[in-house]
Design a protein around this motif. Structure first.
Motif, PDB file in Angstrom:
ATOM      1  N   ARG A  12      -7.120  44.982  16.011  1.00  0.00           N
ATOM      2  CA  ARG A  12      -7.274  46.270  15.316  1.00  0.00           C
ATOM      3  C   ARG A  12      -8.622  46.325  14.601  1.00  0.00           C
ATOM      4  O   ARG A  12      -9.264  47.377  14.555  1.00  0.00           O
ATOM      5  CB  ARG A  12      -6.136  46.481  14.309  1.00  0.00           C
ATOM      6  CG  ARG A  12      -4.743  46.700  14.922  1.00  0.00           C
ATOM      7  CD  ARG A  12      -4.608  48.024  15.663  1.00  0.00           C
ATOM      8  NE  ARG A  12      -5.265  48.027  16.972  1.00  0.00           N
ATOM      9  CZ  ARG A  12      -4.802  47.410  18.056  1.00  0.00           C
ATOM     10  NH1 ARG A  12      -3.663  46.742  18.025  1.00  0.00           N
ATOM     11  NH2 ARG A  12      -5.476  47.448  19.187  1.00  0.00           N
ATOM     12  N   GLY A  13      -9.043  45.200  14.042  1.00  0.00           N
ATOM     13  CA  GLY A  13     -10.337  45.153  13.367  1.00  0.00           C
ATOM     14  C   GLY A  13     -11.480  45.381  14.340  1.00  0.00           C
ATOM     15  O   GLY A  13     -12.435  46.110  14.036  1.00  0.00           O
ATOM     16  N   ASP A  14     -11.374  44.791  15.530  1.00  0.00           N
ATOM     17  CA  ASP A  14     -12.410  45.007  16.557  1.00  0.00           C
ATOM     18  C   ASP A  14     -12.471  46.477  16.945  1.00  0.00           C
ATOM     19  O   ASP A  14     -13.565  47.063  17.070  1.00  0.00           O
ATOM     20  CB  ASP A  14     -12.091  44.167  17.807  1.00  0.00           C
ATOM     21  CG  ASP A  14     -12.510  42.709  17.662  1.00  0.00           C
ATOM     22  OD1 ASP A  14     -13.471  42.439  16.896  1.00  0.00           O
ATOM     23  OD2 ASP A  14     -11.890  41.845  18.305  1.00  0.00           O
ATOM     24  N   GLN A  15     -11.306  47.065  17.155  1.00  0.00           N
ATOM     25  CA  GLN A  15     -11.232  48.487  17.516  1.00  0.00           C
ATOM     26  C   GLN A  15     -11.881  49.348  16.436  1.00  0.00           C
ATOM     27  O   GLN A  15     -12.697  50.239  16.726  1.00  0.00           O
ATOM     28  CB  GLN A  15      -9.760  48.870  17.703  1.00  0.00           C
ATOM     29  CG  GLN A  15      -9.539  50.324  18.127  1.00  0.00           C
ATOM     30  CD  GLN A  15      -8.056  50.705  18.048  1.00  0.00           C
ATOM     31  OE1 GLN A  15      -7.194  49.857  17.793  1.00  0.00           O
ATOM     32  NE2 GLN A  15      -7.766  51.984  18.277  1.00  0.00           N
ATOM     33  N   TYR A  16     -11.548  49.039  15.188  1.00  0.00           N
ATOM     34  CA  TYR A  16     -12.055  49.821  14.052  1.00  0.00           C
ATOM     35  C   TYR A  16     -13.566  49.663  13.901  1.00  0.00           C
ATOM     36  O   TYR A  16     -14.315  50.653  13.844  1.00  0.00           O
ATOM     37  CB  TYR A  16     -11.321  49.368  12.793  1.00  0.00           C
ATOM     38  CG  TYR A  16     -11.804  49.957  11.485  1.00  0.00           C
ATOM     39  CD1 TYR A  16     -11.841  51.333  11.276  1.00  0.00           C
ATOM     40  CD2 TYR A  16     -12.190  49.119  10.435  1.00  0.00           C
ATOM     41  CE1 TYR A  16     -12.263  51.870  10.062  1.00  0.00           C
ATOM     42  CE2 TYR A  16     -12.608  49.642   9.212  1.00  0.00           C
ATOM     43  CZ  TYR A  16     -12.652  51.017   9.030  1.00  0.00           C
ATOM     44  OH  TYR A  16     -13.069  51.533   7.833  1.00  0.00           O
ATOM     45  N   VAL A  17     -14.028  48.432  13.868  1.00  0.00           N
ATOM     46  CA  VAL A  17     -15.450  48.181  13.614  1.00  0.00           C
ATOM     47  C   VAL A  17     -16.308  48.676  14.795  1.00  0.00           C
ATOM     48  O   VAL A  17     -17.372  49.275  14.584  1.00  0.00           O
ATOM     49  CB  VAL A  17     -15.694  46.686  13.310  1.00  0.00           C
ATOM     50  CG1 VAL A  17     -17.186  46.370  13.290  1.00  0.00           C
ATOM     51  CG2 VAL A  17     -15.054  46.314  11.969  1.00  0.00           C
ATOM     52  N   ALA A  18     -15.826  48.468  16.012  1.00  0.00           N
ATOM     53  CA  ALA A  18     -16.580  48.972  17.175  1.00  0.00           C
ATOM     54  C   ALA A  18     -16.690  50.491  17.104  1.00  0.00           C
ATOM     55  O   ALA A  18     -17.765  51.072  17.368  1.00  0.00           O
ATOM     56  CB  ALA A  18     -15.891  48.534  18.474  1.00  0.00           C
ATOM     57  N   THR A  64     -11.387  41.705  10.373  1.00  0.00           N
ATOM     58  CA  THR A  64     -10.103  41.857   9.669  1.00  0.00           C
ATOM     59  C   THR A  64     -10.304  42.215   8.193  1.00  0.00           C
ATOM     60  O   THR A  64      -9.349  42.604   7.518  1.00  0.00           O
ATOM     61  CB  THR A  64      -9.309  40.542   9.724  1.00  0.00           C
ATOM     62  OG1 THR A  64     -10.177  39.483   9.277  1.00  0.00           O
ATOM     63  CG2 THR A  64      -8.842  40.238  11.129  1.00  0.00           C
ATOM     64  N   MET A  65     -11.545  42.038   7.706  1.00  0.00           N
ATOM     65  CA  MET A  65     -11.874  42.314   6.302  1.00  0.00           C
ATOM     66  C   MET A  65     -13.260  42.945   6.242  1.00  0.00           C
ATOM     67  O   MET A  65     -14.166  42.417   5.600  1.00  0.00           O
ATOM     68  CB  MET A  65     -11.883  41.003   5.495  1.00  0.00           C
ATOM     69  CG  MET A  65     -10.514  40.501   5.111  1.00  0.00           C
ATOM     70  SD  MET A  65     -10.616  38.854   4.320  1.00  0.00           S
ATOM     71  CE  MET A  65     -10.767  37.834   5.782  1.00  0.00           C
ATOM     72  N   PRO A  66     -13.455  44.079   6.902  1.00  0.00           N
ATOM     73  CA  PRO A  66     -14.820  44.604   7.045  1.00  0.00           C
ATOM     74  C   PRO A  66     -15.281  45.379   5.820  1.00  0.00           C
ATOM     75  O   PRO A  66     -14.483  45.996   5.122  1.00  0.00           O
ATOM     76  CB  PRO A  66     -14.686  45.547   8.242  1.00  0.00           C
ATOM     77  CG  PRO A  66     -13.276  46.044   8.161  1.00  0.00           C
ATOM     78  CD  PRO A  66     -12.465  44.907   7.581  1.00  0.00           C
TER      79      PRO A  66
END
Lengths: 415, 415
Positions: free
Chosen positions: B324-330, B350-352
């Motif tokens: 989910r973090g990869d999806q969000y940050v990308a 996970t903690m961006p």
């Protein structure tokens, strides 16, 4: 009146402790370590309800320790649990406080005489420490006077155990003797110009099985006068005593209002919460710096506290606890006299501590506690007990049957 | 893609804050104060569920802050709540720990690579402090090296705010620069013979809206070597990071095992608990002194933690959060690029943490957060966010619709 009582064994608790010893230093630590209780005491608890608790082996006790104070209405009081259960489904730990944060602060300001504002935390140590910081922020001075040998928590500045503690952790402290105003005045003179505050317990309760000593009202009033004269901050540590000496603050009865007070144990009937209460003149200083904790604003313990304090108010809980305490302590005194035992009972009857004259390492008190436990009453041999509003007159009658048997056994074995 | 968004008003929250200002210094304090958020942010929260929260005025948000970390499975995860509800009826705060104390210690020792034992507390500050005390007890030395400007809690020794703090409260500390091994080596030489330990965060996360900085593995390995050479104790502060970088400890991936680690936030999915985990060689020292807290042994947070950690394990929660973090940050990077915005995103996905180049007081980041909030996404402008296992791919898609609108608005207003 004696009867043959077999000291219970605790194979389940013992097995848990063996497992714990693999994964926790010594298997257990802190105030709840069973080696601080009577010999052979069980370490683990499996169930609690009202005035009762069950150890991990299923032995039932009428509990006179109340988890070292927090349980003021008995375990799982239905009204508190109902409020908690409702709130838990809605919101507990979140990105901000709930409306109950406001309501609880309003309630504490309403019921505690000296309080004009509140701040919340989790541990007793959080709030005793916060009181020192506020006093130093307010006065711009460093020195806090602390009673020699007392307990205000287990952080490096206050832990009675100095292992791993640096001398510098206590550099801003100076130590007085409880009820000895001259010892305070001497320190005030020595630290003239640097006195930030005085922290004091409402009565003397040093750790490790000491008898308790009520405050001399003249001592309390003297501390207030010294603080007024020097501009220092009077801090009353109510962590152990709160709501068990008086509903409006423990020194209300002596006409002494502290500037700050630290609260925790009995606020939330077992739910984790602590509070600093303060007078108006400290408000700006209390709000002048950053302080926080991850779980300090969680809603559930605030709902528990609000419900618990409201119950105390509506049902005159303090009077109830004093009535049960009077019944208990009067019974103990009568029993001890009947066996001609040299028993001392100190502290408020809501927080009584019993010891025996002539013992060197609490051996009589420990034997008495063990005999109480074997008869279904849980009383700590080295720490004061706590009354709760869950105790009925019949409960205390049942407690006194057990204590009588325990006295008889102690009289037979030691006297 | 922009749309007309009306910034929501918060009359209920504002009215609560007005009441709070009567009974709490400034109405609120600490990390959850709304003045640290975007302008006009609501102070009070009324409801939480899964990946959602509602402010006191009923505005719904997808929550990317997770109560500053604790909520790792979403709010009120059904399996955790079911276990909590069962335990709450049986026993929570009692005269001793429950069997879950043992099971949780066993679980942590099992899943965290470096851990041979565990001790529990309530606050992050409790356990960072306890790590320092253990290191000093173990070595008989005084000096602990701490990163200049970092956050290990809000007690006098570590609070970034020095109001009311004495110089002596920090006498045993010396300050290095993160990822600068030479700055550590200089201090090691200066304090030769008195080095008790080094405390370090798994990545650099200083307070007050700084970008995050991942650790240089050579720095982590260098600290381990320095501690081995000098007999000092390496303390990894996992309070913020635990279970969000790696299931077995955040520096597992660099082959660096600390001697001690401090944990709190994400252990119990919002239930208040903290832990020290330690290596075998520290066990005796950790058990060599008294330390405790009133609520440290309560059963409910331990049941919550045990259930939460088991869920993470069974459902590969860390991998889920990274996905989910990869999806969000990308998505964020792509959107920022599409508007040619000078956005920096730092930290593990996970903690961006997102910031804008060229702002002087987070004004762009605050505007972006405000626009996200107006579109139903809660993201802190000065603190990293947190992924949880409750976030679905569709949730993050919905988040990205909001962030796109927010970027568009920021581009229009500021660039």
């Amino acid at each position: 009146m004696t009867s043959t009582i077999i000291t219970p064994t605790h194979p389940v608790s013992d097995a848990l402790l063996q497992r714990a010893q693999q994964v926790v230093p010594n298997g257990m630590y802190g105030h709840q370590i069973a080696t601080g209780l009577w010999p052979g005491a069980p370490q683990f608890v499996s169930r609690t309800a009202g005035s009762r608790m069950w150890d991990a082996d299923g032995h039932e006790y009428i509990d006179l320790l109340c988890s070292w104070g927090p349980i003021i209405h008995g375990y799982q009081h239905p009204k508190i649990e109902e409020a908690v259960e409702r709130q838990r489904r809605i919101c507990d730990t979140a990105n901000g406080p709930s409306e109950h944060f406001v309501a609880l602060a309003e309630k504490l300001v309403d019921v505690v005489e000296h309080a004009d504002w509140a701040m919340f935390a989790k541990n007793g140590s959080d709030v005793t420490t916060l009181c020192l910081t506020i006093a130093r922020a307010h006065t711009g001075r460093g020195t806090i006077l602390v009673e020699e040998g007392t307990y205000h928590g287990a952080l490096p500045w206050c832990n009675p155990d100095k292992t791993g503690v640096l001398a510098s952790d206590r550099a801003g402290l100076a130590y007085y003797t409880y009820n000895d105003l001259a010892s305070v005045e001497k320190l005030v003179a020595e630290h003239a110009g640097d006195l930030a505050g005085i922290i004091v317990a409402p009565f003397r309760h040093d750790p490790a099985g000491s008898d308790l000593e009520m405050v001399d009202p003249a001592f309390a009033q003297g501390l207030r006068r010294i603080c007024d004269d020097s501009g220092a901050v009077l801090i009353l540590d109510e962590v152990r005593t709160g709501f068990r000496m008086s509903f409006g603050g423990s020194w209300e009865q002596y006409g002494v209002r502290p500037d700050l007070s630290s609260w925790s144990k009995a606020i939330g009937n077992g739910y984790p919460i602590a509070a600093v209460l303060g007078a108006e003149r400290l408000r700006e200083s209390a709000g002048s710096f950053f302080v926080t904790g991850t779980f300090w604003f969680s809603a559930v313990p605030m709902v528990a506290a609000l419900t618990s304090i409201t119950l105390l108010e509506e049902e005159d809980g303090v009077a109830h606890m004093f009535a049960r305490g009077d019944q208990y302590v009067a019974g103990l005194r009568e029993q001890a006299a009947s066996y001609a035992l040299p028993v001392t009972i100190t502290g408020p009857v809501t927080m009584p501590y019993l010891s025996f004259a002539g013992e060197t390492d609490h051996e009589f008190t420990m034997a008495w506690s063990a005999e109480c436990a074997a008869r279904g009453v849980y009383v700590h041999p080295k720490h004061n007990g706590f009354m709760s509003t869950a105790l009925t007159e019949a409960d205390v009658d049942a407690v006194l049957v057990a204590t009588d048997g325990a006295f008889a056994e102690v009289a037979k074995r030691f006297f």
